[in-house]
Write a protein that holds these residues in place. Structure first.
Motif, short mmCIF file in Angstrom:
data_model
loop_
_atom_site.label_atom_id
_atom_site.label_comp_id
_atom_site.label_asym_id
_atom_site.label_seq_id
_atom_site.Cartn_x
_atom_site.Cartn_y
_atom_site.Cartn_z
N ILE A 7 37.68 35.48 43.65
CA ILE A 7 38.05 34.54 42.45
C ILE A 7 36.79 33.12 42.25
CG2 ILE A 7 39.41 32.55 41.43
CD1 ILE A 7 42.39 34.41 42.93
N GLY A 8 36.47 33.29 41.63
CA GLY A 8 34.96 32.03 41.78
C GLY A 8 33.42 33.05 42.12
N ALA A 9 32.44 32.44 41.52
CA ALA A 9 31.27 33.09 41.66
C ALA A 9 30.51 32.66 42.24
CB ALA A 9 30.84 33.72 40.03
N GLY A 10 30.66 30.99 42.91
CA GLY A 10 30.01 30.49 43.98
C GLY A 10 29.74 31.10 44.95
N ILE A 11 28.43 30.71 46.05
CA ILE A 11 27.58 31.65 46.91
C ILE A 11 27.89 32.90 47.25
CG2 ILE A 11 27.01 29.90 48.62
CD1 ILE A 11 25.10 32.00 46.95
N ALA A 12 29.44 32.17 48.46
CA ALA A 12 30.31 32.93 49.28
C ALA A 12 30.92 33.41 48.27
CB ALA A 12 31.12 31.88 50.10
N GLY A 13 31.77 33.43 46.93
CA GLY A 13 32.16 34.61 46.53
C GLY A 13 31.00 35.97 45.82
N ILE A 14 29.71 35.79 45.91
CA ILE A 14 28.67 36.80 45.47
C ILE A 14 28.43 37.42 46.26
CG2 ILE A 14 26.84 36.89 44.83
CD1 ILE A 14 26.83 33.97 43.06
N ALA A 15 28.33 36.10 47.87
CA ALA A 15 28.32 37.00 48.97
C ALA A 15 28.96 37.86 49.66
CB ALA A 15 27.97 36.84 50.15
N THR A 16 30.44 37.55 49.43
CA THR A 16 32.03 38.61 50.21
C THR A 16 31.67 39.55 48.96
OG1 THR A 16 32.83 36.54 50.41
CG2 THR A 16 34.23 38.68 50.29
N ALA A 17 31.03 39.71 47.60
CA ALA A 17 31.64 40.72 46.71
C ALA A 17 30.01 41.31 47.02
CB ALA A 17 31.39 40.43 45.03
N ILE A 18 29.20 41.61 47.98
CA ILE A 18 28.33 42.68 48.05
C ILE A 18 28.61 42.85 49.30
CG2 ILE A 18 25.88 42.40 49.40
CD1 ILE A 18 24.84 39.87 47.19
N ARG A 19 28.97 42.17 50.28
CA ARG A 19 29.18 43.34 51.95
C ARG A 19 30.97 44.00 51.23
NH1 ARG A 19 27.90 40.35 56.70
NH2 ARG A 19 26.71 38.55 56.38
N LEU A 20 31.56 43.63 50.47
CA LEU A 20 32.58 44.25 50.15
C LEU A 20 32.49 45.80 49.83
CD1 LEU A 20 35.79 41.73 49.73
CD2 LEU A 20 35.20 43.26 51.61
N ALA A 21 31.25 45.73 49.15
CA ALA A 21 30.42 46.78 48.12
C ALA A 21 30.49 47.50 49.19
CB ALA A 21 30.16 46.41 46.87
N ILE A 22 29.59 47.28 50.25
CA ILE A 22 28.41 47.51 50.74
C ILE A 22 29.98 48.80 51.31
CG2 ILE A 22 27.61 47.86 52.91
CD1 ILE A 22 25.84 45.36 51.09
N LYS A 23 31.13 47.65 52.21
CA LYS A 23 31.77 47.94 52.41
C LYS A 23 32.85 49.54 52.08
CE LYS A 23 36.04 46.28 56.39
NZ LYS A 23 36.12 45.28 56.67
N GLY A 24 32.62 49.50 50.70
CA GLY A 24 33.13 50.98 50.34
C GLY A 24 34.27 50.20 48.86
N TYR A 25 34.38 48.75 49.26
CA TYR A 25 35.72 48.67 48.19
C TYR A 25 35.14 48.97 46.39
CZ TYR A 25 38.92 46.64 51.63
OH TYR A 25 39.90 46.62 52.75
#
Ligand code: FAD
Length: 488
Positions: A7-25
């Motif tokens: 919820i939210g595309a602030g800088i932390a939201g975007i960085a978390t999205a990147i990390r989780l995508a790399i993790k396979g989510y």
């Protein structure tokens, strides 16, 4: 494949999205605004481009790390340069001081321009570095809310050296013990504002901040601050993250004590994990309002960081005496902080921060012109008469800049936009328009920041400036790291 909703595309939201995508989510980000970045956004007006929020870029390694994790060479996607001159300081008594990145050069600048010997600056930075070495692993890079953090050897060693982090006196008191010249005390007191705190009450542990800037350096992203957002969104999209804009999440859907998904645009979307990058205060008050018993009252009632009043001015002239970052100090710093923190108002002689990105990125302003981001620290929004404050502050800022620069600045303004605590609050859902979540005005602040994981709702996680480890781009990026490591 596990699915995570952010919820939210602030800088932390975007960085978390990147990390989780790399993790396979499988990751989907829902953003209320029509654009990503939250506070880290941009706009243009009359041929001038402005970064709307953050202007000082430190710890670029945390951005590079995201590209590397994705198997990419960072410099092909996001370029930045280190600043030789970090900031130019203007004092009311006529002193002009340049904070050079090079420690020796800065120490000689101080001994030349003030009554301090260069050795006192060396000594100060040594002390600041020691605080960093002790606190870094414990307070910044890991969860403070997991037992395993405390079972680590380096945590244990840090706890043994706790007295060295200077938690029992204020930043100002500590700075007074290092420097006799009031100008240097003021110089180092200012670092409290890097996380929206008050040097007259924040613990001296925060004297770690000068080390971060001095040791790791200050930088300018070639494309301006907004290129941080832009390049990370592209990286995320390349990893398959889906961004939904104009999508204001209305509710976090629970099944008992388990987060099942979100409600957005009247539709329920299910997932294995829900991550809120939204300010934690609003997360509970807006998205979990049905469950008052689940609200962590004590944590949500912590004092908020300060906010900002910004005038974005298109200026039809260039000033040689100015650089990218400039500070025009108040003649009475204590009175300024008293006004902000005790009276919840604005001092008539505020410290003015002036950022001019066109100094480095020349196409940010028309030829011969400059884009001025003129900011003062103000209290968080508790319903003050902002209309009146803004009119008075505008006059005081223009008087101060005109006096110290020897020119009537009001005559040079071609266009103007204003951002105040109310608009910061409404545009990014930041409670009271605070820039950095909760303040760090007590030695317990770090422990009273919300954790990155809910202790009451399974499958609900948090990232961003209002939760651990705190506000500012580097810490937001660390929150993304900590939270993504918590997910299975
Ligand atoms: P935010 O940027 O707060 O974004 C949260 C996002 O969530 C927003 O996009 C919002 O629209 C979205 N959202 C909220 N509610 C919902 C909902 N219900 N549904 C969907 N989406 C929702 N930091 C620095 O490092 N250096 C600086 O020089 C600096 N200067 C600053 C100057 C200003 C004027 C400001 C405002 C901040 C500054 N900061 C600085 C702080 C820094 O900008 C923030 O700490 C950081 O950008 C916060 O990022 P975040 O991930 O917490 O999210």
């Amino acid at each position: 494949q596990h699915k995570a909703l952010i919820i939210g595309a602030g800088i932390a939201g975007i960085a978390t999205a990147i990390r989780l995508a790399i993790k396979g989510y499988q990751v989907e980000v829902y953003e209320a605004n029509s654009y990503p970045g939250g506070k880290l956004s941009q706009f243009t007006q009359s041929g001038y481009r402005f970064d709307a929020g953050p202007s000082l870029f430190t710890m670029p390694q945390y951005i590079d790390e995201l590209f590397r994790l994705a198997g990419k060479e960072p410099s092909q996607y996001f370029r930045y340069q280190q600043l030789d001159e970090v900031c130019r300081y203007f004092y009311e008594d006529g002193t002009r001081l340049t904070a050079y990145a090079d420690a020796d050069r800065f120490a000689s600048e101080v001994s030349e321009k003030t009554n301090e010997p260069s050795s006192s600056v060396d000594h100060y930075f040594k002390k600041s570095g020691i605080i960093y070495n002790i606190t870094n692993h414990v307070f910044l890079e890991r969860s403070l809310h997991l037992l395993k953090t405390y079972l680590r050897w380096d945590t244990f060693k840090s706890i043994l050296r706790f007295g060295k982090i200077d938690p029992f006196r204020t930043m100002h008191k500590a700075n007074e013990s290092f420097f006799k010249d009031a100008r240097m005390v003021q110089f180092f007191d200012r670092y409290a504002t890097y996380n929206g705190s008050n040097p007259y009450s924040a613990p001296a542990t925060l004297n770690v901040i000068p080390h971060l800037e001095q040791h790791f350096g200050a930088y300018f992203p070639e494309g301006g601050m907004y290129s941080i957002t832009d390049s990370l969104v592209q990286l995320a999209e390349g990893l398959g993250v889906k961004f939904h804009y104009n999508s204001k999440v209305d509710e976090i859907v629970l099944d008992g004590r388990i987060a099942k998904g979100i409600k957005v645009n009247g539709e329920v979307i299910n997932a294995d994990a829900v991550l809120s990058n939204m300010d934690v205060w609003f997360t509970y008050h807006r998205l979990l309002n049905k469950y008052p018993q689940l609200k962590p009252q004590k944590i949500l009632s912590q004092e908020r960081s300060s906010s900002a009043l910004i005038f974005y001015w298109g200026i039809k002239k260039q000033f040689m005496q100015l650089d990218l970052h400039n500070i025009f100090f108040s003649a009475d710093y204590e009175a300024e902080f008293d006004a902000i923190w005790k009276d919840k108002s604005i001092y008539h002689d505020p410290t003015v921060y002036l950022n001019i990105s066109s100094k480095y990125k020349t196409d940010d302003a028309p030829e011969g012109c400059e884009n001025w981001f003129t900011m003062i620290n103000v209290p968080a929004n508790t319903g003050q008469d902002w209309g009146k404050f803004i009119t008075e502050a505008r006059k005081d800022i223009l008087n101060k800049l005109s006096r110290l620069l020897g020119e009537d600045i009001s005559k040079l303004i071609v266009c103007e936009s204003i951002l105040d605590p109310r608009s910061i609050e409404s545009r990014t859902s930041s409670y009271q328009g605070s820039l950095y979540g909760t303040s760090s005005n007590s030695q317990f602040a770090a422990f009273l920041r919300h954790a990155n994981q809910s202790s009451k709702i399974k499958g609900l996680y948090f990232c961003g400036g209002s939760v651990h480890p705190g506000g500012g781009i580097p810490l937001c990026l660390l929150s993304a790291k900590i939270v993504s490591e918590m997910l299975p």
